[in-house]
Design a protein around this motif. Structure first.
Motif, PDB file in Angstrom:
ATOM      1  N   UNK A   1      -4.856   8.083 -13.535  1.00  0.00           N
ATOM      2  CA  UNK A   1      -5.155   6.695 -13.170  1.00  0.00           C
ATOM      3  C   UNK A   1      -5.162   5.876 -14.462  1.00  0.00           C
ATOM      4  N   UNK A   2      -4.145   5.054 -14.662  1.00  0.00           N
ATOM      5  CA  UNK A   2      -3.992   4.408 -15.962  1.00  0.00           C
ATOM      6  C   UNK A   2      -3.219   3.102 -15.840  1.00  0.00           C
ATOM      7  N   UNK A   3      -3.196   2.370 -16.949  1.00  0.00           N
ATOM      8  CA  UNK A   3      -2.489   1.092 -17.000  1.00  0.00           C
ATOM      9  C   UNK A   3      -0.999   1.299 -16.822  1.00  0.00           C
ATOM     10  N   UNK A   4      -0.435   2.305 -17.469  1.00  0.00           N
ATOM     11  CA  UNK A   4       1.013   2.519 -17.384  1.00  0.00           C
ATOM     12  C   UNK A   4       1.424   2.914 -15.966  1.00  0.00           C
ATOM     13  N   UNK A   5       0.599   3.701 -15.282  1.00  0.00           N
ATOM     14  CA  UNK A   5       0.907   4.063 -13.899  1.00  0.00           C
ATOM     15  C   UNK A   5       0.875   2.826 -13.004  1.00  0.00           C
ATOM     16  N   UNK A   6      -0.094   1.935 -13.225  1.00  0.00           N
ATOM     17  CA  UNK A   6      -0.148   0.692 -12.462  1.00  0.00           C
ATOM     18  C   UNK A   6       1.031  -0.211 -12.754  1.00  0.00           C
TER      19      UNK A   6
ATOM     20  N   UNK B   1       1.043   6.595  -6.834  1.00  0.00           N
ATOM     21  CA  UNK B   1       0.015   7.599  -7.092  1.00  0.00           C
ATOM     22  C   UNK B   1       0.621   9.004  -7.096  1.00  0.00           C
ATOM     23  N   UNK B   2       1.529   9.268  -6.164  1.00  0.00           N
ATOM     24  CA  UNK B   2       2.145  10.598  -6.086  1.00  0.00           C
ATOM     25  C   UNK B   2       3.068  10.843  -7.274  1.00  0.00           C
TER      26      UNK B   2
ATOM     27  N   UNK C   1      -2.576  -1.304  -7.188  1.00  0.00           N
ATOM     28  CA  UNK C   1      -3.324  -1.007  -8.405  1.00  0.00           C
ATOM     29  C   UNK C   1      -4.593  -0.215  -8.140  1.00  0.00           C
ATOM     30  N   UNK C   2      -5.132  -0.299  -6.939  1.00  0.00           N
ATOM     31  CA  UNK C   2      -6.310   0.514  -6.615  1.00  0.00           C
ATOM     32  C   UNK C   2      -5.984   1.997  -6.767  1.00  0.00           C
ATOM     33  N   UNK C   3      -4.782   2.394  -6.318  1.00  0.00           N
ATOM     34  CA  UNK C   3      -4.404   3.803  -6.334  1.00  0.00           C
ATOM     35  C   UNK C   3      -3.839   4.257  -7.670  1.00  0.00           C
TER      36      UNK C   3
ATOM     37  N   UNK D   1       0.829  -1.206   0.000  1.00  0.00           N
ATOM     38  CA  UNK D   1       0.000   0.000   0.000  1.00  0.00           C
ATOM     39  C   UNK D   1       0.868   1.262   0.000  1.00  0.00           C
ATOM     40  N   UNK D   2       2.059   1.165   0.607  1.00  0.00           N
ATOM     41  CA  UNK D   2       2.988   2.304   0.577  1.00  0.00           C
ATOM     42  C   UNK D   2       3.495   2.525  -0.843  1.00  0.00           C
TER      43      UNK D   2
END
Length: 286
Positions: free
Chosen positions: A131-136, A120-121, A208-210, A113-114
């Motif tokens: 919020x996207x696939x590449x960020x995940x 996310x930041x 992946x939620x964030x 979660x960290x």
């Protein structure tokens, strides 16, 4: 107590522990499969999800799970394997390499979660990926990277020094020795690490939620890296936490069974080609 009796008792305790672990594993897998297999159908696996109506599928989530996994592993593996080879073969025993190993082990112990909040930041807000696939995928790479580095280093170190000495004695360069001798013999350990890492990544939710979100594209398949990419594990959490769909228990059971089958098939899909490749690179017939 005689040494022979002590040995028999220790062996019995080890067998009991192994059987207990196997029993718990089979009970867990059996329960999930008994509950989830009846739910699985082609419409469920390939269909579109529904937020309110029963009978929705998980097609986009299944695609996103493999898509994000592939992207994260493709980003992590070259760096991790290269770093592991460097630490095992080239780096000396000094404070800098000790610091690198300590940092790698510390990163591996960071709660997911960290890493999700960090992703996310950095990737969602600062890099502007939203919020996207590449960020995940980039955030999931941070989870995979330290484990792959340590597994690669340890697998390379387990190759006997006599293999390297024999190769160098025949006139091979250090890189030829690593490529033709060390890596083929370290391959089973590396593949095991990749398999375990991929299995963990398939079931990851907090990161992946964030970063990749809890919604999916209405187009299947959608290769857009900037599209939202809810995965199977995230969808299971979402359905059970805030979902309004009336058959959410069936959906969750089906996703659980599907994830188990995916991990098993993924293990076979990696283990068999890896063994064939190892035999080809080493010239071994067994």
């Amino acid at each position: 107590m005689s040494p022979r009796l002590t040995d028999k008792l220790a062996t019995a305790v080890m067998w009991l522990a192994a059987l207990l672990i196997l029993g718990i594993l089979f009970c867990f897998l059996g329960y999930m499969l008994i509950k989830g297999l009846p739910v699985l159908s082609w419409d469920f696996i390939s269909g579109m999800p529904s937020d309110t109506r029963a009978g929705g599928g998980v097609g986009p989530q299944l695609f996103n799970s493999f898509y994000i996994l592939f992207l994260s592993m493709a980003l992590a593996m070259p760096v991790a394997i290269g770093a592991g080879i460097y630490l095992a073969e080239y780096a000396g025993n000094n404070w800098l390499t000790d610091l690198v190993r300590l940092s790698t082990e510390s990163l591996a112990s960071v709660p997911s979660i960290v890493l999700g909040l960090f992703g996310m930041i950095v990737f969602v807000n600062m890099a502007g990926f939203s919020i996207s696939i590449i960020a995940g995928a980039l955030s999931l790479m941070l989870l995979n990277l330290p484990v792959l580095v340590r597994v690669t280093e340890e697998s390379v170190r387990t190759v006997p020094a006599s293999f390297r000495e024999a190769s160098l004695a025949l006139g091979a360069t250090k890189w030829q020795t690593i490529w033709r001798v060390v890596l083929p013999n370290a391959l089973p350990g590396i593949i095991t690490g990749v398999t375990l890492t991929a299995g963990r990544a398939l079931g990851e939710t907090a990161i992946l939620i964030f970063t990749s979100g809890t919604t999916v594209s209405r187009h299947l398949p959608d290769f857009d890296l900037l599209a939202s990419g809810e995965t199977l594990a995230v969808h299971m959490w979402y359905v059970m936490a805030v979902g309004l769909v009336p058959d959410r228990m069936d959906i969750a059971n089906g996703i659980g069974a599907l994830l188990i089958l995916m991990v098993l098939l993924f293990n076979l899909a990696l283990a068999i080609p890896a063994e064939l490749l190892r035999r080809r690179m080493t010239g071994s017939g067994r």
